[in-house]
Write an enzyme that holds these catalytic residues in place. Structure first.
Site, short mmCIF file in Angstrom:
data_model
loop_
_atom_site.label_atom_id
_atom_site.label_comp_id
_atom_site.label_asym_id
_atom_site.label_seq_id
_atom_site.Cartn_x
_atom_site.Cartn_y
_atom_site.Cartn_z
N ASP A 100 -13.16 -3.01 0.56
CA ASP A 100 -12.70 -3.69 0.21
C ASP A 100 -13.89 -4.27 -1.05
O ASP A 100 -13.54 -5.08 -1.59
CB ASP A 100 -12.57 -4.90 1.30
CG ASP A 100 -11.61 -5.22 1.49
OD1 ASP A 100 -11.16 -4.45 1.79
OD2 ASP A 100 -11.64 -5.57 2.78
N GLY A 128 -6.36 -10.87 -6.69
CA GLY A 128 -6.76 -10.35 -6.23
C GLY A 128 -5.99 -8.81 -6.28
O GLY A 128 -6.69 -7.57 -5.46
N THR A 178 -4.85 -3.75 8.14
CA THR A 178 -5.37 -5.13 7.82
C THR A 178 -4.57 -6.30 8.67
O THR A 178 -5.05 -5.68 10.32
CB THR A 178 -4.18 -5.56 6.81
OG1 THR A 178 -4.27 -6.37 5.88
CG2 THR A 178 -2.26 -5.05 7.44
N LYS A 195 -8.21 -6.26 12.01
CA LYS A 195 -9.22 -5.30 10.86
C LYS A 195 -11.21 -5.74 11.92
O LYS A 195 -11.83 -4.52 12.16
CB LYS A 195 -9.69 -6.56 10.22
CG LYS A 195 -8.61 -5.71 8.64
CD LYS A 195 -9.34 -7.24 7.73
CE LYS A 195 -8.56 -5.82 5.98
NZ LYS A 195 -8.87 -6.98 5.17
N SER A 251 0.66 -1.11 -0.45
CA SER A 251 0.06 -0.38 -0.12
C SER A 251 0.56 1.32 -0.41
O SER A 251 0.74 2.30 0.13
CB SER A 251 -0.23 0.07 0.94
OG SER A 251 -1.90 -1.25 0.62
P1 NAP Z 1 -10.55 -14.04 7.60
O1 NAP Z 1 -11.85 -13.38 7.97
O2 NAP Z 1 -9.37 -14.91 8.71
O3 NAP Z 1 -11.77 -15.42 7.16
C1 NAP Z 1 -10.38 -16.50 5.99
C2 NAP Z 1 -11.89 -17.45 5.77
O4 NAP Z 1 -11.04 -18.43 4.79
C3 NAP Z 1 -12.74 -18.15 7.38
O5 NAP Z 1 -14.16 -18.53 6.26
C4 NAP Z 1 -12.16 -19.42 7.42
O6 NAP Z 1 -12.66 -20.58 8.08
C5 NAP Z 1 -11.53 -19.52 6.23
N1 NAP Z 1 -10.50 -20.72 5.66
C6 NAP Z 1 -9.91 -20.39 6.65
N2 NAP Z 1 -8.64 -21.26 6.38
C7 NAP Z 1 -9.07 -22.38 5.93
C8 NAP Z 1 -8.97 -23.74 5.39
N3 NAP Z 1 -7.51 -24.49 5.84
N4 NAP Z 1 -9.27 -24.48 4.70
C9 NAP Z 1 -10.90 -23.68 4.30
N5 NAP Z 1 -11.62 -22.07 4.81
C10 NAP Z 1 -10.45 -21.94 5.19
O7 NAP Z 1 -9.56 -13.77 6.27
P2 NAP Z 1 -10.05 -12.60 5.70
O8 NAP Z 1 -9.37 -11.17 6.27
O9 NAP Z 1 -11.26 -12.71 5.41
O10 NAP Z 1 -9.14 -12.86 4.15
C11 NAP Z 1 -9.12 -14.20 2.80
C12 NAP Z 1 -8.58 -13.89 1.24
O11 NAP Z 1 -8.57 -12.66 0.90
C13 NAP Z 1 -6.85 -13.64 2.42
O12 NAP Z 1 -6.08 -14.34 1.56
C14 NAP Z 1 -6.25 -12.08 2.02
O13 NAP Z 1 -4.86 -12.01 1.84
C15 NAP Z 1 -8.05 -12.15 1.09
N6 NAP Z 1 -7.69 -10.14 0.60
C16 NAP Z 1 -7.36 -9.66 -0.58
C17 NAP Z 1 -8.20 -8.77 -0.58
C18 NAP Z 1 -7.46 -7.46 -1.53
O14 NAP Z 1 -7.56 -6.32 -1.93
N7 NAP Z 1 -7.51 -8.09 -3.05
C19 NAP Z 1 -9.40 -8.22 0.18
C20 NAP Z 1 -9.77 -8.65 1.98
C21 NAP Z 1 -8.68 -10.29 1.74
P3 NAP Z 1 -13.17 -21.02 9.52
O15 NAP Z 1 -13.87 -19.40 9.34
O16 NAP Z 1 -13.54 -21.92 9.61
O17 NAP Z 1 -11.60 -20.39 10.31
#
Ligand code: NAP
Length: 273
Positions: free
Chosen positions: A107, A240, A67, A71, A22
């Site tokens: 987002d 992404g 981040t 968050k 960023s």
């Molecule tokens: P989060 O709140 O921790 O949520 C992650 C989700 O993935 C939860 O539903 C979790 O399940 C599931 N998960 C994690 N490990 C898993 C596994 N081994 N098998 C199956 N499901 C699994 O994270 P987040 O903030 O949503 O972020 C998710 C991804 O989006 C990250 O990789 C992040 O880099 C990306 N992201 C990208 C942007 C962008 O601008 N491009 C913005 C935001 C996020 P549980 O609830 O059961 O743990």
């Protein structure tokens, strides 16, 4: 960039924060518009989050991105949330208006803008989102209003049920999915789990179940193994990066009141990898 007595400070709170892309994109955009702002990384240990948020007021910091891992935990420390941040339960941008801190989440808007710039229209699409965490909630908040049908898969029953219940209030074109089979029925599949961040991660779904012509969108901002495998199956793939770009562009606008030149931000992102 010249720092002087009138320079306004923005930045990012994360832990770790070293990997962030960023600063490059925001500083390039400030420079492009000759705005006297700068954007810096703040490595904020989870134990210090409360003091860091107080410091936004004390140091008159104009605003910050937030981040992992702050968050969600930052929410009770703020004065107000906008509608998206409140629905998502996570904040990625804070704006400081004379000591009054308002939390936003850009987002989902960033995600939608990334589809729009690629000319992807959603009205006729059956869409599956894999994951039920913060990023999933952010994209579902907008998708539910636009797509023909939305399906959401989550491994944790409680999180999935909460998300589905919250979305049903908005519209009822929605299914909770317990198994990742029959993937060929979807026009677009979105990976909203962190699976793929590391090379050794398992795949979030079985790519042999994909078919030619589907759109596979991985919110992770690099070419993941899922995207490589989906591409081999003839799918259109999106990572992404453009969501990252646009969520940043919307945060920039919240802090400065000005639209940034997104091409400048895009180039800075590409150059900083
Ligand atoms: P989060 O709140 O921790 O949520 C992650 C989700 O993935 C939860 O539903 C979790 O399940 C599931 N998960 C994690 N490990 C898993 C596994 N081994 N098998 C199956 N499901 C699994 O994270 P987040 O903030 O949503 O972020 C998710 C991804 O989006 C990250 O990789 C992040 O880099 C990306 N992201 C990208 C942007 C962008 O601008 N491009 C913005 C935001 C996020 P549980 O609830 O059961 O743990």
């Amino acid at each position: 960039m010249k720092i002087n007595g009138r320079t306004k400070i923005t930045g990012i709170f994360g832990y770790p924060v070293e990997h962030t892309l960023s600063p490059a994109m925001h500083n390039a955009a400030f420079e492009d518009l000759a705005l006297n702002y700068c954007y810096v990384p703040f490595s904020v240990h989870p134990d210090d989050l409360e003091s860091a948020v107080k410091a936004i007021r004390a140091l008159n910091i104009c605003g910050v991105n937030v981040t992992v891992p702050h968050k969600e935990r930052v929410i009770p420390l703020l004065d107000e949330l906008n509608e998206e941040a409140s629905f998502i339960g996570a904040v990625n941008t804070i704006v400081n208006s004379e000591g009054y801190l308002k939390g936003y989440n850009t987002d989902g808007r960033g995600f939608m803008q990334s589809l729009e710039e690629k000319g992807i229209y959603l009205d006729d699409k059956d869409v599956l989102v894999v994951g039920a965490g913060g990023a999933s909630r952010a994209v579902c908040f907008y998708l539910i209003q636009k797509v023909k049908s939305l399906s959401v898969y989550g491994r944790s029953t409680e999180k999935l049920e909460n998300l589905v219940a919250d979305l049903r209030v908005m519209r009822n074109n929605l299914t909770a999915v317990r198994e990742l089979s029959l993937l060929d029925r979807y026009h677009m599949i979105i990976n909203a789990t962190p699976l793929g961040l590391r090379e050794e991660d398992a795949l979030p779904l079985d790519p042999s179940l994909l078919k030619e012509g589907q759109i596979i969108y991985d919110l992770i901002y690099k070419e993941t193994r899922l995207l490589k495998e989906a591409f081999k199956k003839g799918a259109s793939v999106i990572d992404g990066t453009s969501m990252l770009l646009w969520q940043g562009a919307f945060a920039f606008e919240l802090w400065t009141g000005k639209r940034p030149n997104v091409d400048v931000m895009r180039q800075a992102l590409a150059g900083d990898r």
